[in-house]
Design a protein around this motif. Structure first.
Motif, PDB file in Angstrom:
ATOM      1  N   THR A   4      76.336  11.942   3.902  1.00 35.12           N
ATOM      2  CA  THR A   4      75.788  12.611   4.994  1.00 35.12           C
ATOM      3  C   THR A   4      75.356  12.843   6.538  1.00 35.12           C
ATOM      4  OG1 THR A   4      73.545  12.084   4.160  1.00 35.12           O
ATOM      5  CG2 THR A   4      73.615  13.898   2.753  1.00 35.12           C
ATOM      6  N   GLY A   5      74.666  13.303   7.045  1.00 32.10           N
ATOM      7  CA  GLY A   5      74.895  12.649   8.785  1.00 32.10           C
ATOM      8  C   GLY A   5      74.518  13.485   9.731  1.00 32.10           C
ATOM      9  N   SER A   6      73.796  13.351  10.125  1.00 38.54           N
ATOM     10  CA  SER A   6      73.674  11.678  10.423  1.00 38.54           C
ATOM     11  C   SER A   6      72.459  11.247   9.722  1.00 38.54           C
ATOM     12  CB  SER A   6      72.946  11.817  12.299  1.00 38.54           C
ATOM     13  OG  SER A   6      72.942  10.411  13.212  1.00 38.54           O
ATOM     14  N   THR A   7      73.052   9.879   9.250  1.00 38.17           N
ATOM     15  CA  THR A   7      71.769   9.405   8.584  1.00 38.17           C
ATOM     16  C   THR A   7      71.895   7.824   8.885  1.00 38.17           C
ATOM     17  OG1 THR A   7      71.905  11.063   6.550  1.00 38.17           O
ATOM     18  CG2 THR A   7      71.288   8.528   5.602  1.00 38.17           C
ATOM     19  N   PRO A   8      71.149   6.829  10.252  1.00 36.99           N
ATOM     20  CA  PRO A   8      71.473   6.075  10.647  1.00 36.99           C
ATOM     21  C   PRO A   8      70.653   5.168   9.398  1.00 36.99           C
ATOM     22  CG  PRO A   8      70.536   6.976  12.059  1.00 36.99           C
ATOM     23  CD  PRO A   8      70.761   8.171  10.849  1.00 36.99           C
ATOM     24  N   ILE A   9      70.935   3.421   9.710  1.00 35.17           N
ATOM     25  CA  ILE A   9      70.067   2.682   8.853  1.00 35.17           C
ATOM     26  C   ILE A   9      70.312   1.436   9.974  1.00 35.17           C
ATOM     27  CG2 ILE A   9      69.991   1.271   7.138  1.00 35.17           C
ATOM     28  CD1 ILE A   9      72.238   2.962   5.614  1.00 35.17           C
ATOM     29  N   GLU A  37      75.757   4.569  10.710  1.00 37.13           N
ATOM     30  CA  GLU A  37      76.105   5.208  10.567  1.00 37.13           C
ATOM     31  C   GLU A  37      75.291   5.031   8.464  1.00 37.13           C
ATOM     32  OE1 GLU A  37      74.964   8.763  10.458  1.00 37.13           O
ATOM     33  OE2 GLU A  37      74.583   9.366  12.597  1.00 37.13           O
ATOM     34  N   CYS A  38      75.382   5.988   7.452  1.00 41.13           N
ATOM     35  CA  CYS A  38      75.743   6.022   6.080  1.00 41.13           C
ATOM     36  C   CYS A  38      77.393   6.266   5.709  1.00 41.13           C
ATOM     37  CB  CYS A  38      74.656   6.758   5.560  1.00 41.13           C
ATOM     38  SG  CYS A  38      75.065   6.795   3.923  1.00 41.13           S
ATOM     39  N   CYS A  39      77.832   6.874   6.506  1.00 41.19           N
ATOM     40  CA  CYS A  39      79.377   6.865   6.401  1.00 41.19           C
ATOM     41  C   CYS A  39      80.494   5.784   7.430  1.00 41.19           C
ATOM     42  CB  CYS A  39      79.782   8.359   7.184  1.00 41.19           C
ATOM     43  SG  CYS A  39      79.839   8.340   8.357  1.00 41.19           S
ATOM     44  N   LYS A  66      77.735  13.103  16.301  1.00 45.37           N
ATOM     45  CA  LYS A  66      75.683  13.038  16.501  1.00 45.37           C
ATOM     46  C   LYS A  66      75.858  11.978  17.717  1.00 45.37           C
ATOM     47  CE  LYS A  66      75.856  15.114  12.648  1.00 45.37           C
ATOM     48  NZ  LYS A  66      75.645  17.069  12.516  1.00 45.37           N
ATOM     49  N   ALA A  67      76.460  11.466  18.343  1.00 44.00           N
ATOM     50  CA  ALA A  67      76.346   9.829  19.378  1.00 44.00           C
ATOM     51  C   ALA A  67      76.747  10.278  20.700  1.00 44.00           C
ATOM     52  CB  ALA A  67      76.709   9.387  18.700  1.00 44.00           C
TER      53      ALA A  67
END
Lengths: 570, 570
Positions: A99-104, A189-191, A217-218
């Protein structure tokens, strides 16, 4: 032994909103030998929520790591049971979508901050799930500054920077929890994080970042030198400007290998060490690949939310399309522009209706029972009309501060009528997106749907066909995202290893559509044209400022009042 | 024996939407000795519906007659159990209230047409229940003609003639089922039919017709010679003009006796023959009497729908108030103007939500469970807002072609939040009515609520107090309509028989309010002022043509499409 050595497999890993799926695919035929799913354990169905803040949605990255082990382990075990000749050495590549945008937020070694004792229970130190909208004010701030100083940043992402996206979330963290922001060396990002983990190189400055996440997303674009300028980010906040140096300047498409499967993970999973791991991309984009996307095909990945993906040849002119989530070179297939749009909630709306609106709690079989009853209704017969904005509107309004609306209920209105109205509302939302693409010259020859709902609910598909007025096809695979990832795995493995040199070859061999398609009923379509006119009237009245009326404020005022009442002390 | 002979009782009969109630009241103290209820047996909860026409709602008059026998019989039996000294000879009078406008087509003897074999199963030959809206097109026709030729007719009934009213229904019958129309010698309101039955004189030309029904629903006013002119009715339809001669030219207030209890019914019921039976009136109007209405008091009878009643001294000037259901001299109390307003659905909306929106079927205890959860919410906290128009809008828009609306739902919205939003919506509707009265100079010193909901649901009462910003009192009696009827029974019996000569004396003795009242919470009121601004915005956008926007069509177009889809062959 000779025969099996010819069969090669690629492994796709698909990290969804509530679970991760592993899928083992025969690279020659697309046959799916085995698959397994792991449901995240944390929070509510894998999502960490805050009862006081309905905008918050986070995930625990530990769920991702455990999910890889469990889902891959089970998949390989199932593969052996399904085909005794199968041996893990036949796996030639791994692809990943998330999924995204899912930043960590991560430390200098690329470890998620929540793995540190200090931040263990802090949701701000976890993965900020795509559907987290806490950064809505920051999104508005970013949109405003970009509109003034760098309209080109917005032109490729629909004119509005969303609260679901990378910098809105990071900037909100800076505002809301500076301690976490300061402790984060970078954000990944998670990906990008998962391939990094598998290849054993998680240091943020070494990770190969995907074009897909960066571009959509960025605001990453090579035309303006990658990420938004340091000056721009500094104006939002000096610390955000400083962070830019610890993000990235290069991005990669998914036909590039992020690296080789590292020995510890190869051992842990029982896979050959050293096989290629593809650069990660978002689920929708690789889902479109797995659905067989090519120019002229409009792919709808219909699940809890819907992602719409199509591609446009690099060498043909295309205007900037307002309201889209992004137009990014190479985000889906190399040498084409990837166009993304979407609806923030689709299946989520149906689930919400079933699970939360029954005072006595959800009743088993409700989906099936309601679908059966709803199927007997004629379009327009209920007198109901809904707006599909329970989770905001992603395309074409790009506005999270919108909410659901139901109109037309009488004392005779029944639940199946509302259920159908909600399905129709999402179909009207889908039509609004397709109209926007076509208005800007994107040719759409066919629509291919995939995702759980397209598989399970023929009524939904028929309503979509009737509303949209185009034949709906269904991708052959039930797991197009994981299949798309496996295709990426087969491509990064390369022809020599038994894979492919390019996506189009891999797609030709590994993708297809089902025999059963959904053709529009022309009489129903005629009724839906009338209903759509009314949908559009409400859409514009509540969703746009330009409209002559004065209802644009209503949903926003209600949300502002809600937020005040939720945060103020009683 | 001496002591009991002093105690006199009056019997009130209250014909509601789903049942009839008998109530035996001590005329000296208002003590309610015994009561019994009979639920109508026909149709769904006493209402004959048509699955193909949601506007249709009829009743079988046979249910009324059986209801009298059963409810009075049980009441007398209970009275004896409650007080051994009780003897039916102590009953001095009978009063009757019914729903309305609920006209019944009758033959020359006053027998409902559906009692005839030929029309036995024809809903058009039954009682046309107040909530029947089949005559919406005819209502528009009547309104249009009256606006052009006799604006004075409309000025006393809010500017619009409703589809719920007498002539809309009769004219619709003429259009839809001329056979029934032709067979009907006359049409009699339910509130006139019951006293006629009990007094043994049902011939339409002999029945004493009540001022209340005539004035509020049939444009009867002595100023213009009673009913609308023959010329006017003839323009609507020559047969309607001809019918006028078979209707009535005189009307009576409920301090007048319709006649004496006829021997056959006295025997059947075990009551003294020859006691006085009052001219009938509507439930709301006698409910207001039973609540102790007098100038300055605003009575809200809150049930499936809400009726608002207040009175205004005959000798003080009062403008025509647009949107009211009626301003009728003597419809509530003699020598005062009776002012009626109302909301077409209140409890019906809550019941609808509980009973029909649970895909698994209604869950027992849902009202209580939802109320408990809803009570914990703060105003505005849910972000929801609703319009209370599931059954159209009676006051102030006088428009049945309006429907419900719910806005603000997210994926987190829960059923108790919607339940509360529906309660609040009805409170906003109530406030809109009170504001209209006050804008036109009607002084409102206190609000007295009565009816099932005011008794049972303190949350609803508190929300009403918070929204309206006035203290809400609750009538002492749980059965104010039946009590009002009993008061009328005591008045027509007269002082000599142990009753009263006028309403005010009877009310002083027999009415009161409960000790527990509901005072507005000022902080909640402040929030509701904000929410009401948004409610009013939606109200005006969807409900008025004058509004600058263009959403007035939406609900109407949806209903037109619905009606077309329901009637067209698939």
């Amino acid at each position: 032994m000779k025969k099996t050595s010819k069969t090669k497999y690629s492994l796709g890993l698909d990290f969804g909103t509530n679970s991760v799926r592993a899928l083992l695919v025969d690279v020659r035929t697309g046959r799916e030998l085995a698959t397994a799913i792991y449901n995240y354990e944390s929070g509510q169905a894998g999502i960490i929520l805050d009862p006081k803040n309905p905008n918050l949605a986070r995930q625990n990255p530990a769920d991702y790591l455990k999910g890889i082990e469990v889902s891959v382990g089970q998949t390989l075990a199932k593969a052996k049971r399904a085909d005794k000749r199968f041996d893990p050495s036949q796996v030639i590549g791994v692809g990943i979508d998330t999924t995204g945008s899912t930043p960590i937020p991560v430390d200098k070694d690329g470890r998620p901050l929540c793995f540190d004792k200090e931040f263990k229970k802090n949701p701000n130190a976890m993965a900020w799930l795509w559907k987290d909208h806490t950064g809505f004010a920051e999104a508005a701030e970013i949109t405003k500054l970009a509109a003034e100083e760098h309209p080109e940043y917005l032109a490729k992402c629909g004119g509005t920077y969303s609260s679901e996206w990378f910098f809105s979330k990071i900037l909100h963290c800076l505002d809301a929890d500076p301690k976490v922001f300061d402790a984060a060396w970078s954000w990944v990002e998670c990906c990008d994080y998962i391939p990094a983990v598998l290849t054993g190189e998680t240091r943020p400055d070494k990770i190969l970042r995907g074009r897909c996440a960066a571009g959509h997303k960025a605001m990453f674009n090579e035309k303006w030198g990658g990420l938004p300028s340091k000056e721009f980010l500094t104006k939002l906040h000096p610390k955000l400007g400083a962070l830019r140096d610890r993000l990235y300047s290069q991005t990669y498409t998914s036909d590039v290998a992020a690296g080789k499967l590292a020995l510890p993970w190869a051992k842990k999973l029982g896979l050959p060490a050293g096989i290629s791991v593809a650069v990660g991309a978002f689920d929708a984009h690789l889902g479109a690949v797995g659905s067989g996307v090519f120019p002229g095909t409009f792919v709808k990945i219909i699940g809890t939310s819907t992602c719409d993906i199509c591609v446009w040849p690099n060498d043909q002119p295309l205007a900037d399309i307002p309201g889209l989530c992004g137009i990014v070179d190479g985000s889906v297939l190399p040498a084409t522009l990837g166009l993304e749009a979407g609806q923030s909630a689709v299946g989520d709306i149906f689930n919400w209706f079933i699970e939360y609106l029954q005072p006595g709690g959800p009743v088993k079989g409700s989906h099936e029972a309601l679908t059966k009853k709803a199927a007997k209704l004629r379009p327009g017969q209920s007198g109901l009309l809904a707006l599909d904005w329970n989770n905001g509107n992603r395309t074409i309004l790009v506005d999270q501060r919108l909410t659901g609306l139901l109109i037309g209920q009488t004392l005779h209105t029944r639940s199946e009528e509302i259920y159908r109205a909600l399905v129709e509302a999402t179909a009207f939302g889908a039509l609004t997106i397709i109209k926007r693409f076509e208005e800007y010259g994107v040719k759409i020859d066919e629509v291919i749907a995939c995702g759980g709902i397209s598989e399970k609910n023929p009524l939904v598909m028929q309503i979509y066909a009737d509303v949209i007025g185009k034949e709906m096809k269904i991708a052959r695979s039930a797991e197009t995202c994981a299949l798309g990832s496996a295709i990426a795995g087969a491509v990064v493995a390369g022809k020599e290893a038994g894979g492919y040199d390019k996506f189009s070859d891999a797609q030709a061999a590994m993708c297809g559509v089902k025999a059963k398609t959904f053709k529009p009923d022309l009489e129903n379509h005629r009724i839906y044209v009338e209903l759509y006119r009314l949908y559009r009237q409400l859409h514009d009245a509540f969703g746009t400022k330009e409209w002559s009326g004065s209802l644009y404020n209503v949903m926003k005022d209600l949300l502002a009042l809600r937020d005040r009442q939720l945060t103020e002390k009683p």
